[in-house]
Write a protein that holds these residues in place. Structure first.
Motif, PDB file in Angstrom:
ATOM      1  N   TRP A  61       0.938  -1.229  -0.074  1.00  0.00           N
ATOM      2  CA  TRP A  61       0.199   0.063  -0.033  1.00  0.00           C
ATOM      3  C   TRP A  61       0.874   1.412  -0.031  1.00  0.00           C
ATOM      4  O   TRP A  61       0.473   2.254  -0.558  1.00  0.00           O
ATOM      5  CB  TRP A  61      -0.784  -0.051   1.277  1.00  0.00           C
ATOM      6  CG  TRP A  61      -1.877   1.138   1.186  1.00  0.00           C
ATOM      7  CD1 TRP A  61      -3.032   1.196   0.798  1.00  0.00           C
ATOM      8  CD2 TRP A  61      -1.840   2.126   1.801  1.00  0.00           C
ATOM      9  NE1 TRP A  61      -3.793   2.284   1.033  1.00  0.00           N
ATOM     10  CE2 TRP A  61      -3.145   2.984   1.740  1.00  0.00           C
ATOM     11  CE3 TRP A  61      -0.993   2.935   2.976  1.00  0.00           C
ATOM     12  CZ2 TRP A  61      -3.299   4.330   2.444  1.00  0.00           C
ATOM     13  CZ3 TRP A  61      -1.145   4.019   3.489  1.00  0.00           C
ATOM     14  CH2 TRP A  61      -2.401   4.678   3.500  1.00  0.00           C
ATOM     15  N   ASN A  65       0.877   4.205  -3.174  1.00  0.00           N
ATOM     16  CA  ASN A  65       1.021   5.536  -2.793  1.00  0.00           C
ATOM     17  C   ASN A  65       2.012   6.196  -3.680  1.00  0.00           C
ATOM     18  O   ASN A  65       1.896   7.209  -4.179  1.00  0.00           O
ATOM     19  CB  ASN A  65       0.751   5.948  -1.358  1.00  0.00           C
ATOM     20  CG  ASN A  65      -0.514   5.763  -1.047  1.00  0.00           C
ATOM     21  OD1 ASN A  65      -1.551   6.705  -1.283  1.00  0.00           O
ATOM     22  ND2 ASN A  65      -1.115   4.764  -0.315  1.00  0.00           N
ATOM     23  N   LYS A  68       1.623   6.305  -7.356  1.00  0.00           N
ATOM     24  CA  LYS A  68       0.666   7.265  -7.723  1.00  0.00           C
ATOM     25  C   LYS A  68       1.138   8.611  -7.454  1.00  0.00           C
ATOM     26  O   LYS A  68       0.893   9.662  -8.117  1.00  0.00           O
ATOM     27  CB  LYS A  68      -0.616   6.847  -7.531  1.00  0.00           C
ATOM     28  CG  LYS A  68      -1.645   7.524  -8.023  1.00  0.00           C
ATOM     29  CD  LYS A  68      -3.088   6.727  -7.741  1.00  0.00           C
ATOM     30  CE  LYS A  68      -4.267   7.160  -8.394  1.00  0.00           C
ATOM     31  NZ  LYS A  68      -3.978   7.233  -9.866  1.00  0.00           N
ATOM     32  N   ILE A  72       3.402   8.661   0.514  1.00  0.00           N
ATOM     33  CA  ILE A  72       2.540   7.742   1.362  1.00  0.00           C
ATOM     34  C   ILE A  72       1.371   8.438   2.311  1.00  0.00           C
ATOM     35  O   ILE A  72       0.705   7.762   2.950  1.00  0.00           O
ATOM     36  CB  ILE A  72       3.284   6.779   2.258  1.00  0.00           C
ATOM     37  CG1 ILE A  72       3.802   7.243   3.407  1.00  0.00           C
ATOM     38  CG2 ILE A  72       4.350   5.992   1.331  1.00  0.00           C
ATOM     39  CD1 ILE A  72       4.209   6.661   4.586  1.00  0.00           C
ATOM     40  N   ASN A  74      -1.269   9.737   1.388  1.00  0.00           N
ATOM     41  CA  ASN A  74      -2.687   9.534   0.751  1.00  0.00           C
ATOM     42  C   ASN A  74      -3.403   8.263   0.985  1.00  0.00           C
ATOM     43  O   ASN A  74      -2.711   7.356   0.888  1.00  0.00           O
ATOM     44  CB  ASN A  74      -2.724   9.707  -0.807  1.00  0.00           C
ATOM     45  CG  ASN A  74      -1.833  11.253  -1.135  1.00  0.00           C
ATOM     46  OD1 ASN A  74      -2.720  12.157  -1.398  1.00  0.00           O
ATOM     47  ND2 ASN A  74      -0.829  10.924  -1.481  1.00  0.00           N
ATOM     48  N   SER A  75      -4.466   8.309   1.633  1.00  0.00           N
ATOM     49  CA  SER A  75      -5.307   7.191   1.990  1.00  0.00           C
ATOM     50  C   SER A  75      -6.418   7.041   1.218  1.00  0.00           C
ATOM     51  O   SER A  75      -7.007   6.046   1.644  1.00  0.00           O
ATOM     52  CB  SER A  75      -5.680   7.433   3.635  1.00  0.00           C
ATOM     53  OG  SER A  75      -6.545   8.866   3.676  1.00  0.00           O
ATOM     54  N   LEU A  77      -6.427   5.299  -1.427  1.00  0.00           N
ATOM     55  CA  LEU A  77      -6.066   4.132  -2.431  1.00  0.00           C
ATOM     56  C   LEU A  77      -6.664   2.978  -1.620  1.00  0.00           C
ATOM     57  O   LEU A  77      -6.337   1.826  -1.916  1.00  0.00           O
ATOM     58  CB  LEU A  77      -4.844   4.088  -2.986  1.00  0.00           C
ATOM     59  CG  LEU A  77      -4.286   5.325  -3.749  1.00  0.00           C
ATOM     60  CD1 LEU A  77      -2.847   5.110  -4.100  1.00  0.00           C
ATOM     61  CD2 LEU A  77      -4.994   5.281  -4.939  1.00  0.00           C
TER      62      LEU A  77
END
Length: 453
Positions: A61, A65, A68, A72, A74-75, A77
């Motif tokens: 995970w 992030n 993309k 990291i 950003n939550s 996804l």
């Protein structure tokens, strides 16, 4: 026969004198062993080497992030119907790994390609860092090669990876040790640092502080005890007069690591940047100091699922004991275990040496390499005892938990013990090499020299 023995001896001498050749041999050895273990000729880099619990979903995970968004934080996804703030992750102390993910993702934007390549690359980085740190002790290149390879392929490298990806990447351990050796050489030998030394110290500091919160934390605790040891020796020699220059690298290392550890435990970020309450900062109850404490016997035991059915059954039996938990992953391997056994008996050797060499510290202004080896063994022994007092079930971790509740699993100190055991063996071999001075080039001495190598 004599010509054959001389040829072997010349090869060993060539390896000993050429650091570049030794490094290339190390890289080739790691590649060769990895090729066999992982069957690299058939490996699909888009499939993870292993699937496991723990952080088995979290790390991909992170990579997703990073690919993309470049970070990291950003939550969006994940499909979980709840907000998850990454400011509550010990992010600062993991930055080496996240930066590596970003670099590898430039080659191919595939989650498990990044995941697998970094797993394979870590073996080379750990090997090189171990080699450079042991060189500071004047350990011979041949011994260095063997110890580095053994540490690279420690059982913990594989057992930890299954559930805790980052814990299987222990760059910090040899780097911490390298900083200790620099501190000892400056203190006991008035060693003058060169430009290359400063570069190596910075490299060691970066890897120690930014490749894992647990490894940074344990390094802080060990640096503290090393500082107290050197202060006591300083008082015995010069009284209360302190030459702060001799402590400078140690103090700098301690301060930097301590700041990183505090920042990574969210006390600063969560409470001052995001207005979280103290209750929301990641913490653990005191009982976890016992639940996840170290069991020293497990360091000496064979790995779980051993190829020998007898060993496998025995390990399964002891793993069923209460409070085993992560101790089932803590086998250090045969050679390291032998080194730890030597440390258990080290006080007897120390007493003998003390009465034989009596007050050697006060009789010498500048100590030679053999003295530094002897002192290093004593320091490692103190680390051995000190670490047990801190990390064992029922140990001092109970009190440390009151201050650093975010650090819960003190059994994770085991990789330090793996390294201590291997370094002990390396020092013993080096002492043996130094003891036998093969001045006469006869056949008997040549055989002894080759056997030792």
């Amino acid at each position: 026969m004599q010509i054959f023995l001389k040829s072997i001896d010349e090869i060993f001498n060539f390896i000993e004198k050429k650091n570049v050749v030794s490094i290339l041999l190390l890289i080739f050895s790691i590649f060769f062993i990895s090729y066999i273990i992982f069957d690299l000729g058939k490996i699909d880099l888009g499939i993870p080497p292993l699937y496991g619990g723990g952080d088995g979903i979290l790390i991909p995970w992170f990579i997703k992030n990073i690919i993309k968004f470049g970070d990291i934080y950003n939550s969006n996804l994940s499909s979980a119907p709840a907000e998850f703030s990454m400011y509550r992750w010990p992010i600062i102390a993991e930055n080496i790994h996240l930066f590596s993910f970003k670099i590898i993702s430039l080659l191919k934007k595939d989650i498990y390609f990044v995941y697998t390549i970094y797993f394979l690359a870590k073996f080379y980085v750990i090997g090189l860092l171990t080699f450079f740190s042991l060189k500071l002790l004047k350990i011979s290149n041949i011994t260095n090669l063997v110890i580095a390879i053994l540490f690279v392929f420690s059982p913990i490298a594989f057992s930890r990876y299954l559930g805790h990806y980052f814990l299987g990447i222990y760059y910090a351990v040899p780097c911490f040790f390298g900083l200790c050796i620099y501190s000892l050489r400056i203190f006991f030998q008035s060693y003058k640092l060169t430009v290359s030394d400063y570069i190596l110290i910075i490299l060691f500091l970066v890897f120690t502080s930014l490749s894992g919160i647990y490894y940074a934390y344990f390094s802080v605790l060990f640096f503290l005890i090393l500082f107290l040891i050197l202060i006591c020796i300083n008082f015995s020699k010069t009284g209360f007069t302190i030459n702060y220059k001799t402590f400078f690298p140690l103090i700098i290392s301690f301060v930097i690591l301590f700041i990183v550890v505090l920042s990574s435990l969210d006390v600063i970020i969560a409470n001052f940047q995001n207005n979280y309450s103290l209750d929301s900062v990641r913490s653990n109850p005191l009982i976890t100091s016992d639940i996840y404490g170290l069991k020293i016997s497990w360091l000496f035991l064979p790995i779980s699922n051993h190829i020998s059915s007898t060993f496998a059954e025995f390990k399964n039996l002891v793993n069923s004991f209460p409070l085993t938990n992560e101790n089932s992953l803590n086998s250090v391997g045969l050679v390291s275990a032998l080194g730890l056994i030597i440390l258990l008996f080290w006080p007897f050797v120390n007493l003998y040496s003390f009465f034989k060499k009596r007050n050697f510290l006060s009789n010498k202004d500048i100590l030679d390499s053999s003295d530094i080896l002897f002192i290093t063994l004593n320091i490692i022994f103190v680390f051995f005892i000190y670490g047990l007092l801190i990390s064992s079930i029922g140990g001092l971790s109970l009190f440390l938990m009151l201050l650093f509740s975010g650090v819960r699993a003190y059994s994770r100190i085991s990789i330090f013990y793996c390294f201590f055991g291997l370094v002990t063996i390396a020092i013993m071999i080096q002492i043996l090499k130094d003891k036998f001075k093969f001045e006469i080039p006869d056949n008997k001495n040549l055989i002894k020299k080759i056997l030792i190598n």
